[in-house]
Design a protein around this motif. Structure first.
Motif, short mmCIF file in Angstrom:
data_model
loop_
_atom_site.label_atom_id
_atom_site.label_comp_id
_atom_site.label_asym_id
_atom_site.label_seq_id
_atom_site.Cartn_x
_atom_site.Cartn_y
_atom_site.Cartn_z
N MET A 68 81.10 33.49 28.71
CA MET A 68 81.44 34.55 27.75
C MET A 68 80.53 35.76 27.92
N GLY A 69 79.25 35.51 28.14
CA GLY A 69 78.29 36.60 28.28
C GLY A 69 78.50 37.41 29.54
N LEU A 70 78.99 36.77 30.56
CA LEU A 70 79.20 37.45 31.84
C LEU A 70 80.59 38.06 31.96
N SER A 71 81.61 37.30 31.53
CA SER A 71 82.98 37.73 31.81
C SER A 71 83.85 37.95 30.58
N GLY A 72 83.35 37.55 29.42
CA GLY A 72 84.14 37.73 28.21
C GLY A 72 85.23 36.68 28.01
N PHE A 73 85.21 35.61 28.80
CA PHE A 73 86.14 34.50 28.59
C PHE A 73 85.46 33.21 29.01
N CYS A 74 85.98 32.09 28.51
CA CYS A 74 85.41 30.79 28.84
C CYS A 74 86.52 29.74 28.90
N ARG A 75 86.14 28.50 28.99
CA ARG A 75 87.12 27.41 29.04
C ARG A 75 88.01 27.41 27.80
N ASN A 76 87.41 27.66 26.64
CA ASN A 76 88.20 27.66 25.40
C ASN A 76 89.23 28.79 25.43
N CYS A 77 88.88 29.92 26.02
CA CYS A 77 89.85 31.01 26.17
C CYS A 77 91.01 30.57 27.05
N LEU A 78 90.71 29.88 28.14
CA LEU A 78 91.78 29.38 29.01
C LEU A 78 92.71 28.46 28.22
N ALA A 79 92.14 27.63 27.35
CA ALA A 79 92.97 26.75 26.52
C ALA A 79 93.86 27.58 25.60
N ASP A 80 93.30 28.63 25.02
CA ASP A 80 94.11 29.51 24.16
C ASP A 80 95.21 30.18 24.98
N TRP A 81 94.89 30.61 26.18
CA TRP A 81 95.85 31.32 27.01
C TRP A 81 97.01 30.43 27.44
N ILE A 82 96.74 29.15 27.72
CA ILE A 82 97.86 28.28 28.09
C ILE A 82 98.77 28.05 26.88
N ARG A 83 98.18 28.02 25.69
CA ARG A 83 99.02 27.91 24.49
C ARG A 83 99.85 29.17 24.31
N ASP A 84 99.22 30.33 24.52
CA ASP A 84 99.96 31.61 24.43
C ASP A 84 101.11 31.66 25.44
N ALA A 85 100.91 30.99 26.58
CA ALA A 85 101.92 31.00 27.65
C ALA A 85 103.03 29.97 27.43
N GLY A 86 102.89 29.15 26.38
CA GLY A 86 103.96 28.22 26.08
C GLY A 86 103.59 26.75 26.07
N TYR A 87 102.34 26.41 26.35
CA TYR A 87 101.93 25.00 26.27
C TYR A 87 102.17 24.51 24.86
N GLU A 88 102.84 23.37 24.72
CA GLU A 88 103.27 22.89 23.41
C GLU A 88 102.22 22.06 22.68
N GLY A 89 101.13 21.73 23.35
CA GLY A 89 100.09 20.97 22.68
C GLY A 89 99.33 21.81 21.67
N ASP A 90 98.62 21.14 20.78
CA ASP A 90 97.81 21.87 19.81
C ASP A 90 96.50 22.33 20.45
N LYS A 91 95.67 22.99 19.66
CA LYS A 91 94.42 23.55 20.18
C LYS A 91 93.53 22.47 20.80
N ALA A 92 93.40 21.34 20.10
CA ALA A 92 92.56 20.25 20.61
C ALA A 92 93.11 19.71 21.93
N GLN A 93 94.42 19.56 22.03
CA GLN A 93 95.03 19.06 23.27
C GLN A 93 94.84 20.06 24.41
N ALA A 94 94.97 21.34 24.12
CA ALA A 94 94.79 22.35 25.15
C ALA A 94 93.36 22.36 25.65
#
Length: 103
Positions: free
Chosen positions: A39-65
């Motif tokens: 986050m400090g270097l690039s402004g995104f992290c693993r949790n952001c990737l999880a959010d992004w796959i949900r935004d893209a249509g992944y049907e799992g919840d936040k914990a699953q992502a």
């Protein structure tokens, strides 16, 4: 006026998907690269990737992502991989995330 598409949009989905999977597996392997540092270097992290796959249509919840991206449940990740953030790491993250804002 003709709008030129982002060349990234011409990348075949199977190629983009393979690159994404490689990125996620790399981050799983490099658990020494802490989310706070990413986050400090690039402004995104693993949790952001999880959010992004949900935004893209992944049907799992936040914990699953998050489990999908981390390769384990978030609670297990925190217990075995995450270290406490220093004040400096938090300051860098805040400054970096501020650059993400689009006005």
């Amino acid at each position: 006026m003709t709008t030129i598409a982002d060349p990234l949009d011409t990348l075949p989905d199977e190629v983009a998907a393979a690159a994404f999977r490689r990125l996620v597996r790399h981050l799983r392997h490099r658990h020494d690269a802490q989310n706070i540092d990413l986050m400090g270097l690039s402004g995104f992290c693993r949790n952001c990737l999880a959010d992004w796959i949900r935004d893209a249509g992944y049907e799992g919840d936040k914990a699953q992502a998050r489990a999908l991206i981390h390769g384990m449940a978030m609670e297990d990740w925190k217990a075995t991989r995450q270290t406490p953030a220093s004040d400096e790491q938090l300051r860098r993250m805040e400054a970096s995330v501020a650059k993400n804002r689009v006005e």
